[in-house]
Design a protein around this motif. Structure first.
Motif, PDB file in Angstrom:
ATOM      1  N   THR A 144       0.854  -1.322  -0.012  1.00 18.56           N
ATOM      2  CA  THR A 144      -0.023   0.066  -0.071  1.00 18.56           C
ATOM      3  C   THR A 144       0.953   1.334   0.078  1.00 18.56           C
ATOM      4  N   TRP A 145       2.284   1.088   0.165  1.00 23.18           N
ATOM      5  CA  TRP A 145       3.124   2.418   0.052  1.00 23.18           C
ATOM      6  C   TRP A 145       3.161   3.217  -0.918  1.00 23.18           C
ATOM      7  N   GLY A 146       2.962   4.441  -1.082  1.00 29.08           N
ATOM      8  CA  GLY A 146       2.829   5.351  -2.149  1.00 29.08           C
ATOM      9  C   GLY A 146       1.612   5.367  -2.806  1.00 29.08           C
ATOM     10  N   ARG A 147       0.624   4.700  -2.258  1.00 31.14           N
ATOM     11  CA  ARG A 147      -0.853   4.789  -2.796  1.00 31.14           C
ATOM     12  C   ARG A 147      -1.860   5.092  -1.441  1.00 31.14           C
ATOM     13  N   ASP A 148      -1.842   4.074  -0.464  1.00 30.21           N
ATOM     14  CA  ASP A 148      -2.685   4.233   0.609  1.00 30.21           C
ATOM     15  C   ASP A 148      -2.091   4.586   1.883  1.00 30.21           C
ATOM     16  N   THR A 149      -0.620   4.526   1.930  1.00 31.46           N
ATOM     17  CA  THR A 149       0.062   4.824   3.011  1.00 31.46           C
ATOM     18  C   THR A 149       1.167   5.870   2.423  1.00 31.46           C
ATOM     19  N   VAL A 198       3.985   9.075   3.179  1.00 23.89           N
ATOM     20  CA  VAL A 198       5.368   9.348   3.413  1.00 23.89           C
ATOM     21  C   VAL A 198       5.605   9.361   4.967  1.00 23.89           C
ATOM     22  N   ASP A 199       4.721  10.164   5.697  1.00 23.42           N
ATOM     23  CA  ASP A 199       4.882  10.214   7.021  1.00 23.42           C
ATOM     24  C   ASP A 199       4.422   9.127   7.898  1.00 23.42           C
ATOM     25  N   ASP A 200       3.519   8.462   7.274  1.00 25.68           N
ATOM     26  CA  ASP A 200       2.960   7.159   8.098  1.00 25.68           C
ATOM     27  C   ASP A 200       3.923   6.078   7.631  1.00 25.68           C
ATOM     28  N   ALA A 201       4.416   5.822   6.434  1.00 26.69           N
ATOM     29  CA  ALA A 201       5.336   5.068   6.278  1.00 26.69           C
ATOM     30  C   ALA A 201       6.825   5.182   7.084  1.00 26.69           C
ATOM     31  N   SER A 202       7.236   6.144   7.204  1.00 27.15           N
ATOM     32  CA  SER A 202       8.434   6.581   8.049  1.00 27.15           C
ATOM     33  C   SER A 202       8.008   6.010   9.449  1.00 27.15           C
ATOM     34  N   ALA A 209       0.874  -3.708   7.266  1.00 27.84           N
ATOM     35  CA  ALA A 209       0.104  -2.628   7.891  1.00 27.84           C
ATOM     36  C   ALA A 209      -0.042  -1.374   7.165  1.00 27.84           C
ATOM     37  N   ARG A 210      -1.076  -0.745   7.210  1.00 31.09           N
ATOM     38  CA  ARG A 210      -1.278   0.583   6.566  1.00 31.09           C
ATOM     39  C   ARG A 210      -1.098   1.669   7.336  1.00 31.09           C
ATOM     40  N   THR A 211      -1.135   1.781   8.667  1.00 27.98           N
ATOM     41  CA  THR A 211      -1.063   2.960   9.470  1.00 27.98           C
ATOM     42  C   THR A 211      -0.147   2.564  10.701  1.00 27.98           C
ATOM     43  N   ILE A 270       0.579  -1.423  12.846  1.00 29.09           N
ATOM     44  CA  ILE A 270       1.830  -1.918  13.106  1.00 29.09           C
ATOM     45  C   ILE A 270       2.200  -2.098  14.452  1.00 29.09           C
ATOM     46  N   ALA A 271       1.597  -0.926  15.097  1.00 30.34           N
ATOM     47  CA  ALA A 271       1.756  -1.170  16.721  1.00 30.34           C
ATOM     48  C   ALA A 271       1.045  -2.471  17.263  1.00 30.34           C
ATOM     49  N   GLY A 272      -0.380  -2.661  16.914  1.00 27.61           N
ATOM     50  CA  GLY A 272      -1.108  -3.844  17.141  1.00 27.61           C
ATOM     51  C   GLY A 272      -0.375  -5.086  17.033  1.00 27.61           C
ATOM     52  N   THR A 273      -0.050  -4.996  15.744  1.00 30.72           N
ATOM     53  CA  THR A 273       0.399  -6.232  15.411  1.00 30.72           C
ATOM     54  C   THR A 273       1.879  -6.708  16.023  1.00 30.72           C
ATOM     55  N   ILE A 274       2.712  -6.009  16.314  1.00 32.63           N
ATOM     56  CA  ILE A 274       3.709  -6.069  17.192  1.00 32.63           C
ATOM     57  C   ILE A 274       3.471  -6.743  18.467  1.00 32.63           C
TER      58      ILE A 274
END
Length: 323
Positions: free
Chosen positions: A22-27, A29-33, A284-286, A290-294
């Motif tokens: 989803t990076w570059g489309r639904d996610t 730059v700031d969220d990806a970082s 993870a899109r947000t 990713i926090a919930g998955t970890i």
């Protein structure tokens, strides 16, 4: 985060992988970082991308992160080639020219001189497997990648590819990337046994059943979810329309309630306990996702819960798997 060996190779990856479809489309730059930083801080290493994700935008965005957010040597980079986008839509191209051009393009977008793992994204019925394997061999010997593998292939293809690569000293097939979850256990018929026999590691994509195993679709389709988007609704809808899948989701939710955990945590714990699974690749899109998955990685399911989930999601055995 646990580090796992990929099959019998020397490659080791984090038990949780970060997908970037989803990076570059639904996610953005700031969220990806933020996602990547949280992943690495938690001990994550495997980052999965592909030349075809967003027509290369996912790799460009990841390359930007390597220039500032994290260091290249903190990650195990996996990318895929073999899918070309044209006026008539995507087409498969696992030819020698196609794969090596995809790999060269990926290296340029990522801003690196090699990736750790290069995979053929899907079977190409128009290209001889021998030619595809020759491209993987050259990708290793030229230093463009350290390891190679296949994605979304039947077990016989994996076995044949492993045999063809055996002829090259020091080069072997390392990994298979396959969809694997409580909603998709087809790999257990032949791919899992083949992987164990051939010494291949499984990288499981969509370990949460394309998001359905999180339980968020039990009552309705949330606004902003993948199932509500134009380009991913069909991807998710396959499981939303399946009555058997609904029963599995309810079983996961019941188990989660009894354990005081989330359905996501239960589904992921079940998968990470399966044989030959080296990593579960979660897209993870947000940062919240990713926090919930970890947070799920500390859960080990009680034996009776694992067995109950096995039963409710079991494959129907048939010929020739059972004879």
């Amino acid at each position: 985060m646990e580090r796992r060996q990929v099959g019998t190779s020397g490659l080791r990856v984090s038990s949780l992988g970060l997908g970037t479809m989803t990076w570059g489309r639904d996610t953005a730059v700031d969220d990806a970082s933020a996602i990547l930083r949280s992943f690495v801080d938690a001990g994550g290493t495997l980052v999965d991308t592909a030349a075809s994700y967003g027509d290369g935008d996912a790799e460009r965005l990841l390359g930007e992160q390597l220039a500032g957010t994290v260091a290249r040597d903190e990650l195990v980079l996996c990318t895929k080639g073999g899918v070309r986008h044209g006026p008539d839509g995507p087409r498969r191209d696992a030819s020698r020219g196609g794969l090596l051009a995809d790999l060269d393009g990926s290296l340029a977008r990522l801003g690196v001189d090699h990736v750790d793992l290069f995979l053929v994204a899907c079977p190409d019925p128009t290209t001889p497997l021998e030619e595809t394997i020759s491209a993987l061999r050259l990708a290793v010997t030229s230093g463009r990648t350290r390891y190679v593998g296949l994605s979304n292939v039947p077990a016989w293809t994996a076995a044949r590819a492993a045999t063809l690569l055996e002829a090259a000293e020091g080069i072997g097939l390392t990994a298979l990337q396959m969809e694997y979850s409580l909603l998709q256990r087809g790999v257990e018929r032949e791919t899992v046994p083949a992987s164990a026999s051939l010494g291949l590691g499984l990288l499981a994509w969509s370990p949460l059943g394309r998001g359905v195993l999180t339980g968020k679709y039990r009552r309705a389709v949330p606004v902003g979810s993948r199932a509500a988007s134009d380009h991913l609704a069909g991807f998710v809808g396959q499981y939303l329309e399946d009555g058997d899948a609904a029963a599995v989701v309810e079983a996961v939710a019941t188990a989660a309630e009894g354990l005081g955990r989330s359905p996501l945590e239960v589904a992921l714990a079940w998968l990470l306990a399966r044989p030959t699974v080296a990593s579960a690749v979660v897209g993870a899109r947000t940062p919240e996702q990713i926090a919930g998955t970890i947070g799920a990685l500390d859960l080990s399911l009680p034996g009776e819960v694992h067995a109950a989930l096995d039963d409710v999601s079991a494959l129907v055995p048939g010929y020739p798997e059972r004879w």
